[in-house]
Write an enzyme that holds these catalytic residues in place. Structure first.
Site, short mmCIF file in Angstrom:
data_model
loop_
_atom_site.label_atom_id
_atom_site.label_comp_id
_atom_site.label_asym_id
_atom_site.label_seq_id
_atom_site.Cartn_x
_atom_site.Cartn_y
_atom_site.Cartn_z
N SER A 247 0.82 -1.22 0.00
CA SER A 247 0.00 0.00 0.00
C SER A 247 0.85 1.26 0.00
CB SER A 247 -0.95 0.08 1.20
OG SER A 247 -1.78 -1.03 1.25
N ASP A 319 7.25 -8.33 11.81
CA ASP A 319 7.29 -9.79 11.90
C ASP A 319 6.38 -10.23 13.06
OD1 ASP A 319 7.84 -12.43 11.74
OD2 ASP A 319 9.98 -12.28 12.12
#
Length: 794
Positions: A247, A319
């Site tokens: 995005s 993560d």
């Protein structure tokens, strides 16, 4: 002859009857955009104005009525999409598509999304507005199921309509969250590199020179004044709906705009599909207003704006998913080792119903870290038990309240409180308001591991030394609020330091971020039109540098005439991906051959996974500038060690030989539009033939490429053709100096109903970089040709 004429007359009659039947069927399946309908559980009449692109403007006396209406309207345009979305996380695609989807169902069924949903729902506050309005929304959806027209797709695949529940909504949350995760594809690959090739190979993949990073900087003011008046690789490829990918977003402060007010932009990158991802709607009651973009079966918009503030999202790419190697009890495979002794795996039995086949049952072992993924993820081929620890299922899920809070904030601080409750997926939440405030929040449950431990390869599940030590308080997350440089942005790039060091993640390379910063730093008088044009920008900020580094290794004296011409085309390219440009065609083939010569000998079957990963994108500028690298040597050639120059020259010559065979000997004919295309695929249209023609939208030529602002995402492979699979799922530009003329576009159309005039009416505008208005002006809205009155049913 008489027989032939009679036969032709009968055939003509049959064709006319068929055409009339199809026409009548289309009219009966067409959504209701005007007239009157009666709905249960409305306390007052609701008026819905459908604008020129089919967006419903819902005018209600209270929020409960508005959300009943929204549920009904959302279902009449997108019920098939809702059906697919709710089935993914529950492992129920095989019921309608057959045995080819069994492996997808096993994978998602094993993740624990349903079990996490059950736990969350059991603890919900049933008096909360978020819960009450969600039930109203579901009520509207289910009323359409009971009384509305059955979509054609249900008939074609033989699906019976079922009532929707809150668990279906949480299954959508789960799927959305997992589709953001990257580690499930890359951690097994990195572990394979480490264990089979050695640390020297892994270190070069993971080491990133800071000169190739554009870092999203933290900036927090002492005080804010802002009160608002509230008015998996192949498995993922097989999915029939869109996974989330990347995005862009940037928000300009008042000092950066010509009219002295905030301008907000957001274009989330999601896999293309038909229907498009977002369902636009505008809700207005006496005390609430939001113009929102909703995912199928989600009551509250993840993107939205009103006259007071605007918000949007990009993927943070932190993560939030780790793999642990468990150690089985040698005497009992149903137990695993912990620091407190052996512990029994939780066993979950799952049954998948398969269309036209027998049901299939499988069992998932679950350790304290999560489900054991052996056999569920194809590229987890380890003999050791590998458990997946995913923060989404490990921590309390507050996403229903979060999505409600984003759309119902009363101040920036109120908005920030909602954002702080996001645990997974990690999101960059972007904000701008009419009081000249702008903000970027990296929103996720960030955590710390012991010093020196990398979460990008398998962790030790038995030792107790590789556990998460703590979850960091939200206040330590990188963020920027009204920074001195007067804009905030996100392109899934590396975020600023946390506790003195860059926080690990699977961030995208700096390409888009660098280009956004380049353009925003050029001037301080941006208009809405400038920003709209910027969303369609197709110039790479990094490719010219990569090309320059590669071409330094090519000796022009050994090139043929056509090879020298191709060399010159690349050398003089500014990185712009236009349809008539030749350089993008040469570069992308050159890149593929370079990656193949560099990595395939070592990676073997994992090569395709690696070259289309974020890891490769991020390491590329480092690799092309390395004179010495363990990857240059082709391990298949004995008694010879290849150099960088040999790799580059071989790649260049192979790429040009391929293109001459593919596109002809004339370099000028190798234009980008000959090799790139985009098609918006429907789940049933993927079957091909007449179904493809009827349901899919496209194919079309397009501009753009990987990692430019107008991000047209495709895979590099041996074919030499680039089928765009993902890109901007919407482009939005909101100008607080002219809020009633803010702009948006989606790739195809508002409706997922094939017989609706809004099925693909925005496609050409989208491809051309044009926009349509997001209407807030009540007089304009009430001038709509299509008006639907929803009346309380006695």
């Amino acid at each position: 002859m008489k027989f032939l004429r009679r036969f032709l007359r009968i055939l003509l009659i049959l064709v006319v009857l068929l055409a009339v039947s199809v026409w009548l069927y289309s009219k009966t399946c067409h959504p209701n955009y005007s007239g009157e309908l009666e709905l249960k559980n409305l306390s007052n009449e609701v008026t819905v104005y459908f604008d020129a692109i089919g967006v419903p403007h819902i005018n209600a006396q209270n929020s409960k009525d508005a959300y009943v209406a929204l549920g009904y309207l959302h279902a009449q345009d997108r019920l098939w999409q809702m059906e697919l979305m709710r089935r993914i996380a529950a492992g129920r695609l095989s019921e309608i598509f057959g045995k080819d989807l069994v492996r997808v169902d096993q994978f998602f069924g094993g993740l624990g999304i349903e079990e996490a949903a059950d736990k969350t729902i059991a603890g919900l506050d049933k008096t909360a507005d978020s819960y009450i309005l969600t039930q109203s929304y579901l009520d509207g959806v289910n009323q359409f199921i009971e009384e509305g027209k059955t979509p054609l797709e249900f008939t074609l695949v033989g699906v019976k309509k079922e009532q929707y529940t809150l668990k279906d909504i949480y299954n959508v949350f789960g799927y959305m969250s997992f589709s953001f995760a990257v580690a499930h594809k890359t951690d097994p690959l990195l572990t394979e590199i480490k264990e089979k090739l050695g640390s020297s190979y892994l270190d070069e993949i993971l080491s990133v020179n800071s000169k190739y990073l554009t870092i999203n900087r933290t900036s927090v003011p002492a005080k804010i004044e802002a009160t608002i008046s509230n008015s998996v690789a192949s498995i993922m490829d097989d999915l029939p709906v869109s996974p989330f990918i990347g995005s862009n977003s940037w928000v300009l402060g008042a000092e950066k705009t010509k009219n002295g007010k905030v301008i907000f932009e957001n274009d989330p990158h999601i896999a293309y599909s038909q229907p498009s991802v977002w369902y636009q709607n505008h809700i207005k009651t006496p005390d609430f207003e939001i113009y929102g973009f909703n995912i199928a079966l989600m009551p509250f918009p993840l993107l939205g704006h009103n006259r007071e503030y605007a918000y949007g999202l990009t993927m943070l790419a932190n993560d939030d998913l780790n793999f642990y190697v468990e150690e089985n009890n040698p005497d009992n495979a149903l137990e695993y080792k912990t620091v407190d002794g052996f512990k029994a795996y939780e066993l979950r039995s799952k049954t998948i119903s398969v269309k036209n086949e027998r049901d299939t049952t499988f069992q998932v072992k679950v350790s304290q870290h999560g489900p054991v993924m052996n056999g569920l993820i194809e590229h987890v081929i380890d003999k050791r038990p590998i458990a997946m620890n995913w923060i989404y299922t490990q921590l309390p899920n507050e996403m229903l309240d979060v999505s409600y809070g984003l759309a119902h904030a009363s101040s920036m601080n109120d908005f920030k409180k909602s954002v702080s409750r996001i645990h997974a997926p990690g999101l960059n939440v972007m904000y701008g308001d009419a009081k000249d405030n702008i903000a970027w929040f990296s929103s996720a449950k960030l955590y710390s591991l012991r010093e020196g431990l990398s979460s990008k390869t398998y962790l030790n599940g038995a030792s107790g030394e590789d556990e998460i030590l703590e979850y960091l308080p939200f206040e330590e997350n990188p963020k920027a609020i009204n920074p001195s440089w007067n804009y905030v942005y996100s392109a899934n790039n590396q975020v600023d330091s946390v506790r003195g060091k860059l926080y690990l993640g699977y961030y995208q390379p700096q390409d888009r971020a660098k280009r956004i910063v380049e353009l925003l730093d050029k001037k301080d008088d941006f208009t809405k039109e400038d920003i709209a044009n910027m969303t369609y920008d197709v110039t790479s900020a990094t490719v010219p540098g990569i090309i320059h580094s590669l071409l330094k290794s090519v000796d022009k004296s050994i090139l043929t005439v056509s090879e020298r011409k191709a060399f010159s085309v690349l050398e003089n390219w500014d990185g712009t991906y236009l349809k008539t440009a030749v350089a993008p065609t040469i570069y992308n083939r050159f890149l593929y051959e370079f990656l193949k010569e560099t990595y395939q000998d070592e990676l073997g079957d994992s090569f395709e996974l690696f070259i289309n990963s974020q890891l490769q994108d991020q390491v590329l500028p480092n690799q092309v500038n390395r004179e010495n690298s363990v990857w240059w040597d082709n391990i298949a050639t004995k008694n010879k060690v290849e150099t960088k120059n040999e790799i580059v020259i071989t790649s260049f010559k192979k790429s040009l030989a391929f293109l001459q065979n593919q596109l002809g000997v004339n370099v000028d004919d190798w234009t980008w539009n000959r090799v790139i295309s985009v098609e918006y695929e429907h789940a049933i249209g993927k079957a091909g033939g007449l179904l493809r023609t009827f349901f899919n939208v496209g194919p079309f030529e397009t501009i753009g490429g990987n990692e430019v602002i107008n991000n047209q995402i495709f895979k590099l492979d041996s074919t030499g053709y680039y089928k765009v699979t993902a890109g901007p799922s919407t482009r939005r530009v909101i100008d607080f100096s002219d809020i009633e003329n803010s702009l948006a576009i989606i790739p195809t159309g508002q409706s997922g109903n094939r017989f609706s005039e809004y099925y693909k009416d925005q496609t050409q505008k989208y491809l051309d970089g044009k926009f349509v208005k997001m209407r807030l002006n009540q007089s304009e809205i009430e001038a709509s040709e299509n008006v639907l009155i929803l009346k309380p049913k006695e």
